[in-house]
Design a protein around this motif. Structure first.
Motif, PDB file in Angstrom:
ATOM      1  N   GLN A   1      21.153 -47.582  -0.958  1.00  0.00           N
ATOM      2  CA  GLN A   1      20.567 -46.787   0.102  1.00  0.00           C
ATOM      3  C   GLN A   1      19.928 -45.539  -0.498  1.00  0.00           C
ATOM      4  OE1 GLN A   1      23.360 -45.616   3.093  1.00  0.00           O
ATOM      5  NE2 GLN A   1      21.886 -44.409   4.229  1.00  0.00           N
ATOM      6  N   ALA A   2      18.659 -45.310  -0.166  1.00  0.00           N
ATOM      7  CA  ALA A   2      17.954 -44.157  -0.705  1.00  0.00           C
ATOM      8  C   ALA A   2      18.526 -42.864  -0.137  1.00  0.00           C
ATOM      9  CB  ALA A   2      16.474 -44.265  -0.368  1.00  0.00           C
ATOM     10  N   GLN A   3      18.752 -41.895  -1.014  1.00  0.00           N
ATOM     11  CA  GLN A   3      19.325 -40.626  -0.580  1.00  0.00           C
ATOM     12  C   GLN A   3      18.771 -39.493  -1.433  1.00  0.00           C
ATOM     13  OE1 GLN A   3      23.619 -40.377  -0.860  1.00  0.00           O
ATOM     14  NE2 GLN A   3      23.741 -38.802   0.697  1.00  0.00           N
ATOM     15  N   ILE A   4      18.571 -38.356  -0.790  1.00  0.00           N
ATOM     16  CA  ILE A   4      18.118 -37.134  -1.474  1.00  0.00           C
ATOM     17  C   ILE A   4      19.086 -36.023  -1.111  1.00  0.00           C
ATOM     18  CG2 ILE A   4      16.288 -35.411  -1.635  1.00  0.00           C
ATOM     19  CD1 ILE A   4      14.322 -37.630  -0.847  1.00  0.00           C
ATOM     20  N   VAL A   5      19.550 -35.296  -2.121  1.00  0.00           N
ATOM     21  CA  VAL A   5      20.483 -34.200  -1.881  1.00  0.00           C
ATOM     22  C   VAL A   5      19.962 -32.950  -2.582  1.00  0.00           C
ATOM     23  CG1 VAL A   5      22.820 -33.340  -2.198  1.00  0.00           C
ATOM     24  CG2 VAL A   5      22.448 -35.756  -1.674  1.00  0.00           C
ATOM     25  N   GLU A   6      19.809 -31.883  -1.820  1.00  0.00           N
ATOM     26  CA  GLU A   6      19.419 -30.602  -2.404  1.00  0.00           C
ATOM     27  C   GLU A   6      20.668 -29.779  -2.717  1.00  0.00           C
ATOM     28  OE1 GLU A   6      16.454 -31.516   0.984  1.00  0.00           O
ATOM     29  OE2 GLU A   6      18.620 -31.535   0.669  1.00  0.00           O
ATOM     30  N   SER A   7      20.560 -28.933  -3.732  1.00  0.00           N
ATOM     31  CA  SER A   7      21.640 -28.013  -4.067  1.00  0.00           C
ATOM     32  C   SER A   7      21.037 -26.765  -4.711  1.00  0.00           C
ATOM     33  CB  SER A   7      22.637 -28.669  -5.027  1.00  0.00           C
ATOM     34  OG  SER A   7      21.995 -29.062  -6.217  1.00  0.00           O
ATOM     35  N   GLY A   8      21.858 -25.730  -4.810  1.00  0.00           N
ATOM     36  CA  GLY A   8      21.431 -24.519  -5.496  1.00  0.00           C
ATOM     37  C   GLY A   8      21.043 -23.368  -4.597  1.00  0.00           C
ATOM     38  N   GLY A   9      21.036 -23.589  -3.292  1.00  0.00           N
ATOM     39  CA  GLY A   9      20.729 -22.486  -2.391  1.00  0.00           C
ATOM     40  C   GLY A   9      21.851 -21.471  -2.355  1.00  0.00           C
ATOM     41  N   GLY A  10      21.608 -20.361  -1.686  1.00  0.00           N
ATOM     42  CA  GLY A  10      22.636 -19.326  -1.576  1.00  0.00           C
ATOM     43  C   GLY A  10      22.030 -18.023  -1.115  1.00  0.00           C
ATOM     44  N   VAL A  11      22.798 -16.966  -1.323  1.00  0.00           N
ATOM     45  CA  VAL A  11      22.383 -15.618  -0.934  1.00  0.00           C
ATOM     46  C   VAL A  11      21.932 -14.877  -2.184  1.00  0.00           C
ATOM     47  CG1 VAL A  11      23.074 -13.469   0.145  1.00  0.00           C
ATOM     48  CG2 VAL A  11      24.037 -15.642   0.961  1.00  0.00           C
ATOM     49  N   VAL A  12      20.770 -14.256  -2.106  1.00  0.00           N
ATOM     50  CA  VAL A  12      20.236 -13.528  -3.253  1.00  0.00           C
ATOM     51  C   VAL A  12      19.537 -12.280  -2.748  1.00  0.00           C
ATOM     52  CG1 VAL A  12      18.067 -14.845  -3.200  1.00  0.00           C
ATOM     53  CG2 VAL A  12      18.815 -13.775  -5.341  1.00  0.00           C
ATOM     54  N   GLN A  13      19.557 -11.246  -3.566  1.00  0.00           N
ATOM     55  CA  GLN A  13      18.878 -10.015  -3.194  1.00  0.00           C
ATOM     56  C   GLN A  13      17.377 -10.139  -3.434  1.00  0.00           C
ATOM     57  OE1 GLN A  13      21.014  -6.886  -5.369  1.00  0.00           O
ATOM     58  NE2 GLN A  13      21.840  -6.207  -3.405  1.00  0.00           N
ATOM     59  N   SER A  14      16.636  -9.349  -2.707  1.00  0.00           N
ATOM     60  CA  SER A  14      15.183  -9.310  -2.872  1.00  0.00           C
ATOM     61  C   SER A  14      14.825  -9.099  -4.342  1.00  0.00           C
ATOM     62  CB  SER A  14      14.615  -8.178  -2.015  1.00  0.00           C
ATOM     63  OG  SER A  14      13.214  -8.151  -2.085  1.00  0.00           O
ATOM     64  N   VAL A  15      13.805  -9.780  -4.801  1.00  0.00           N
ATOM     65  CA  VAL A  15      13.269  -9.866  -6.182  1.00  0.00           C
ATOM     66  C   VAL A  15      14.175 -10.677  -7.095  1.00  0.00           C
ATOM     67  CG1 VAL A  15      12.022  -7.673  -5.935  1.00  0.00           C
ATOM     68  CG2 VAL A  15      14.176  -7.722  -7.188  1.00  0.00           C
ATOM     69  N   GLY A  16      15.245 -11.251  -6.535  1.00  0.00           N
ATOM     70  CA  GLY A  16      16.122 -12.104  -7.326  1.00  0.00           C
ATOM     71  C   GLY A  16      15.554 -13.507  -7.483  1.00  0.00           C
ATOM     72  N   SER A  17      16.358 -14.393  -8.104  1.00  0.00           N
ATOM     73  CA  SER A  17      15.910 -15.753  -8.419  1.00  0.00           C
ATOM     74  C   SER A  17      16.982 -16.770  -8.050  1.00  0.00           C
ATOM     75  CB  SER A  17      15.609 -15.878  -9.916  1.00  0.00           C
ATOM     76  OG  SER A  17      14.617 -14.961 -10.315  1.00  0.00           O
ATOM     77  N   LEU A  18      16.524 -17.981  -7.785  1.00  0.00           N
ATOM     78  CA  LEU A  18      17.396 -19.120  -7.547  1.00  0.00           C
ATOM     79  C   LEU A  18      16.744 -20.365  -8.125  1.00  0.00           C
ATOM     80  CD1 LEU A  18      18.591 -18.851  -3.813  1.00  0.00           C
ATOM     81  CD2 LEU A  18      20.035 -18.690  -5.839  1.00  0.00           C
ATOM     82  N   SER A 121      18.690 -27.052   1.930  1.00  0.00           N
ATOM     83  CA  SER A 121      19.560 -26.068   1.297  1.00  0.00           C
ATOM     84  C   SER A 121      19.111 -24.689   1.753  1.00  0.00           C
ATOM     85  CB  SER A 121      19.460 -26.191  -0.224  1.00  0.00           C
ATOM     86  OG  SER A 121      20.330 -25.280  -0.880  1.00  0.00           O
ATOM     87  N   GLN A 122      20.063 -23.896   2.248  1.00  0.00           N
ATOM     88  CA  GLN A 122      19.741 -22.583   2.802  1.00  0.00           C
ATOM     89  C   GLN A 122      19.537 -21.563   1.691  1.00  0.00           C
ATOM     90  OE1 GLN A 122      19.641 -21.407   6.312  1.00  0.00           O
ATOM     91  NE2 GLN A 122      18.696 -19.702   5.198  1.00  0.00           N
ATOM     92  N   VAL A 123      18.451 -20.841   1.777  1.00  0.00           N
ATOM     93  CA  VAL A 123      18.189 -19.705   0.884  1.00  0.00           C
ATOM     94  C   VAL A 123      18.120 -18.456   1.753  1.00  0.00           C
ATOM     95  CG1 VAL A 123      16.549 -18.615  -0.676  1.00  0.00           C
ATOM     96  CG2 VAL A 123      17.012 -21.074  -0.862  1.00  0.00           C
ATOM     97  N   THR A 124      18.998 -17.506   1.475  1.00  0.00           N
ATOM     98  CA  THR A 124      19.056 -16.260   2.225  1.00  0.00           C
ATOM     99  C   THR A 124      18.701 -15.117   1.289  1.00  0.00           C
ATOM    100  OG1 THR A 124      20.788 -17.148   3.662  1.00  0.00           O
ATOM    101  CG2 THR A 124      20.523 -14.749   3.611  1.00  0.00           C
ATOM    102  N   VAL A 125      17.717 -14.316   1.666  1.00  0.00           N
ATOM    103  CA  VAL A 125      17.259 -13.207   0.836  1.00  0.00           C
ATOM    104  C   VAL A 125      17.551 -11.908   1.566  1.00  0.00           C
ATOM    105  CG1 VAL A 125      15.340 -12.193  -0.429  1.00  0.00           C
ATOM    106  CG2 VAL A 125      15.426 -14.675  -0.064  1.00  0.00           C
ATOM    107  N   THR A 126      18.327 -11.057   0.933  1.00  0.00           N
ATOM    108  CA  THR A 126      18.697  -9.784   1.541  1.00  0.00           C
ATOM    109  C   THR A 126      17.891  -8.645   0.925  1.00  0.00           C
ATOM    110  OG1 THR A 126      20.481  -9.425  -0.053  1.00  0.00           O
ATOM    111  CG2 THR A 126      21.028 -10.626   1.960  1.00  0.00           C
ATOM    112  N   GLU A 127      17.812  -7.541   1.645  1.00  0.00           N
ATOM    113  CA  GLU A 127      17.056  -6.391   1.153  1.00  0.00           C
ATOM    114  C   GLU A 127      17.740  -5.766  -0.045  1.00  0.00           C
ATOM    115  OE1 GLU A 127      14.201  -5.442   2.088  1.00  0.00           O
ATOM    116  OE2 GLU A 127      13.855  -6.365   4.034  1.00  0.00           O
TER     117      GLU A 127
END
Length: 127
Positions: A1-18, A121-127
């Protein structure tokens, strides 16, 4: 069965990286174009980058060009999205999606083109 899974999202401050990862199973990712699509609550999905199969041609929407980088590793059946210099407006759910395409065929940023999707995958960017 075909499946796609994302990972690596999270909370990061502005100008940060993921780094987002997209792991495919049940099919050979090498025969597929890969796109990254993001969506804010109550908004339409927005295609932001894609990479074709074969020659790996890259396309980006202007809002992420020079900040985000899409890549793929067909041997590992994976794709990646490096997000840098993140801004609060990048706060979205990020989806990996694939489309079976002829080798070298140009990929597209249009979300409706893609027929296999991960759950996001949720990416949250804070000030």
């Amino acid at each position: 069965q075909a499946q796609i899974v994302e990972s690596g999202g999270g909370v990061v401050q502005s100008v940060g990286s993921l780094r987002l990862s997209c792991t495919a199973s049940g099919f050979n990712l090498g025969y597929y174009a890969v796109g990254w699509v993001r969506q804010a609550p109550g908004k339409e999905r927005e295609g932001i980058s894609c990479i074709s199969n074969g020659n790996g041609r890259l396309y980006y929407v202007d809002s992420v060009k020079d900040r985000f980088t899409i890549s793929r590793d067909n041997e590992r059946n994976m794709a990646f999205h490096e997000l840098s210099n993140l801004k609060p407006e990048d706060w979205r759910v990020y989806f990996c999606a694939t489309e079976h395409a002829p080798v070298g065929f140009a990929c597209t940023l249009e979300p409706q083109t893609y027929n296999n999707w991960g759950k996001g995958s949720q990416v949250t960017v804070t000030e």
